[in-house]
Motif scaffolding. Sequence first.
Motif: not given
Length: 287
Positions: A9-13
């Motif tokens: 979620y933090r890496l937008n992956t």
Amino acid sequence: ANGLKAACYRLNTRLLHRPPRDPAPGGLIERLFQTAQHQFEAEVRAGDLLTLEQLNRALSAWLSVAYHKDIHSETGQSPEDRYRQGLTIIRQVDMSRVIESFMQAIPRTVNRTFSDVQVNKRFYRVDPKLRGDKVEVRFDPFSTWDKVQIHSLDGQYLGTGLLHQRQTGLPAVPHPQRKKPEHSYTELLIQQHKQELAEKTGGIDYLQIVEHRRWPFHQFAGTVAQLLGFKAGLTGLCSGDLEALKKVYNQSSSIDRQMVKNAFENARQPSVPYIIAELKQLIKGDR
């Protein structure tokens, strides 16, 4: 699993799993493991025993210097070149935030006496305002263990806990500093009182008397206060008494201690007005 989802979620992956009944993707991972075992792991085992920090540092070096630059037999390119060829955009990632996703979290109650929490037999001092509160302690199990993060039970960040030794003594309990008021009521009263005294006495400073008088006024007024039993001396006399005494004092330069005592003894009542009345009579007689 939860940490991995949070990191994605933090890496937008997106987290992609190996498709069922499709061995090819699994073969790619197994080939990477085999290469790492034959090249990197073999060298590590043949050398001196490494710490975890040294091992991570050596793995990073091997990936950068050897693995990413070796030419692949099928593609004719190194993994690094192949990656750059297919690259369309580079996104900057805050890895510290990603690492937070893999932190362990345990509930603790802040010690009321030492203002600290205990994690794995270590003590971490926290904000004294959290004494007795239930908090969530988050930490990286692979870090140096010098500090931990303190969160509320609903996830709000409250600060850090620093490693300390309880044997060093109890932490001082901070006392809230009272903000000094912009306007002091007592100071205002003092200034107003000074102004009133100056107006009533014509701005006379009773401690600065003309040198030609053989008996200064402050000694004269202090003698009257002493005879009246005022332990505080001059401060026991009000501004009206001081003004009246100053007027009678200015009437004659012959006023001395004995005259004041005589006036006190002859006064019908032990008060400033009656003493002044007797002084006036003595002054007239002296003339």
